[in-house]
Design an enzyme around this catalytic site. Structure first.
Site, PDB file in Angstrom:
ATOM      1  N   ALA A  25       8.781   8.059  -9.168  1.00  0.00           N
ATOM      2  CA  ALA A  25       8.059   7.926 -10.280  1.00  0.00           C
ATOM      3  C   ALA A  25       6.212   7.787 -10.061  1.00  0.00           C
ATOM      4  CB  ALA A  25       8.056   6.678 -10.866  1.00  0.00           C
ATOM      5  N   HIS A  42       1.022   1.422 -13.386  1.00  0.00           N
ATOM      6  CA  HIS A  42       1.557   0.249 -13.882  1.00  0.00           C
ATOM      7  C   HIS A  42       3.894   0.802 -13.871  1.00  0.00           C
ATOM      8  CE1 HIS A  42       3.271  -4.036 -15.653  1.00  0.00           C
ATOM      9  NE2 HIS A  42       4.114  -3.106 -16.198  1.00  0.00           N
ATOM     10  N   GLY A  90       0.560  -1.060   0.026  1.00  0.00           N
ATOM     11  CA  GLY A  90      -0.216   0.162  -0.256  1.00  0.00           C
ATOM     12  C   GLY A  90       0.612   1.332  -0.102  1.00  0.00           C
ATOM     13  N   ASP A 115      -3.695  -3.945 -19.274  1.00  0.00           N
ATOM     14  CA  ASP A 115      -3.149  -2.631 -19.084  1.00  0.00           C
ATOM     15  C   ASP A 115      -2.464  -1.479 -20.656  1.00  0.00           C
ATOM     16  OD1 ASP A 115      -1.193  -3.065 -17.092  1.00  0.00           O
ATOM     17  OD2 ASP A 115      -0.228  -3.952 -17.640  1.00  0.00           O
TER      18      ASP A 115
HETATM   19  C1  GAR Z   1       3.731  -0.978  -7.057  1.00  0.00           C
HETATM   20  O1  GAR Z   1       4.736  -0.668  -7.538  1.00  0.00           O
HETATM   21  C2  GAR Z   1       2.635  -1.218  -8.136  1.00  0.00           C
HETATM   22  O2  GAR Z   1       2.411  -0.334  -9.830  1.00  0.00           O
HETATM   23  C3  GAR Z   1       2.540  -2.353  -8.587  1.00  0.00           C
HETATM   24  O3  GAR Z   1       2.207  -2.930  -7.500  1.00  0.00           O
HETATM   25  C4  GAR Z   1       3.197  -2.053  -6.687  1.00  0.00           C
HETATM   26  C5  GAR Z   1       2.231  -2.425  -5.648  1.00  0.00           C
HETATM   27  O4  GAR Z   1       3.108  -1.340  -4.792  1.00  0.00           O
HETATM   28  N1  GAR Z   1       1.803  -2.593  -9.419  1.00  0.00           N
HETATM   29  C6  GAR Z   1       1.498  -3.509 -10.748  1.00  0.00           C
HETATM   30  O5  GAR Z   1       2.365  -4.385 -10.886  1.00  0.00           O
HETATM   31  C7  GAR Z   1      -0.035  -3.682 -11.546  1.00  0.00           C
HETATM   32  N2  GAR Z   1       0.288  -4.461 -12.995  1.00  0.00           N
HETATM   33  P1  GAR Z   1       2.040  -1.046  -3.146  1.00  0.00           P
HETATM   34  O6  GAR Z   1       1.888  -1.694  -2.512  1.00  0.00           O
HETATM   35  O7  GAR Z   1       3.048  -0.826  -2.430  1.00  0.00           O
HETATM   36  O8  GAR Z   1       1.414   0.788  -3.684  1.00  0.00           O
END
Ligand code: GAR
Length: 202
Positions: free
Chosen positions: A178, A108, A14, A149
């Site tokens: 980013a 993404h 999160g 995507d």
């Molecule tokens: C993030 O890097 C997000 O961009 C990726 O999962 C991670 C979640 O981190 N999402 C994907 O790969 C979607 N295809 P978070 O739970 O700490 O935000």
């Protein structure tokens, strides 16, 4: 002030949810307000972040039957205008996208159209970038449509790949440089658009 009601769907730690919460706290995300967090797994870090911010958080388990129907019910109950997928690691069906009337946006962790589509999520994306040997990667925020995507791009930011990067190191750099910047900016942009549409209909 009229704000767009945002639901954030999460599957993991999160940190992107936190970036949205912090942006709202700083008054940068101001046209939208986070009204609901949907956690698709039990025991994930994102739940604690939602609770600490005092945001309603409902668990709807992705691996259980009826996931999408339950999500749609929650979105209706909370009168949600817009959905943000913030580290959501599942795939929403074309039927879901058709049924929810508002915009759905996703972050993404690569520069679409590179390293995206089915099977490219989380650390796998960064592993694929390292395996390919690209020198620049980044993050993309895009609208969600029936193609994984494949929806229209809202914002992108490039991040350098450096010698010695592991998927974990690269993931962290992409998040810091980013994702945590782009996602709140895009959420504000789309929220402001929703508000403009609402006001023009009054
Ligand atoms: C993030 O890097 C997000 O961009 C990726 O999962 C991670 C979640 O981190 N999402 C994907 O790969 C979607 N295809 P978070 O739970 O700490 O935000």
């Amino acid at each position: 002030m009229l704000t767009a009601r945002i639901a954030v769907i999460v599957s993991g730690g999160g940190t992107n949810l936190q970036a949205l919460i912090d942006s709202q706290g700083r008054g940068e995300l101001k046209s939208g307000s986070i009204a609901l967090v949907i956690a698709d797994k039990a025991g994930i870090g994102a739940v604690g972040r939602a609770e600490a911010a005092g945001i309603d958080c409902v668990p709807i388990l992705r691996r259980e039957p009826g996931f999408e129907e339950q999500v749609l019910t929650a979105l209706t109950e909370y009168n949600i205008d817009m959905v943000v997928l913030a580290g959501f690691l599942g795939i929403l069906s074309g039927g879901f996208v058709q049924k929810f009337p508002g915009p759905i946006i996703n972050i993404h962790p690569a520069l679409i159209p590179s390293f995206c589509g089915k099977g490219f999520y989380g650390l796998r994306v960064h592993q694929a970038a390292l395996d390919y040997g690209v020198k620049v990667t980044g993050a993309t925020v895009h609208y969600v449509n029936a193609v994984v995507d494949g929806g229209q791009i809202i914002a992108q930011k490039a991040v350098d790949v450096l010698p010695g990067d592991t998927p974990e190191i690269l993931q962290r750099r992409v998040m810091e440089q980013a994702e945590w910047v782009l996602l709140p900016q895009a959420a504000e942009l789309v929220s402001a658009q929703i508000i403009r549409e609402k006001e023009s209909n009054i």
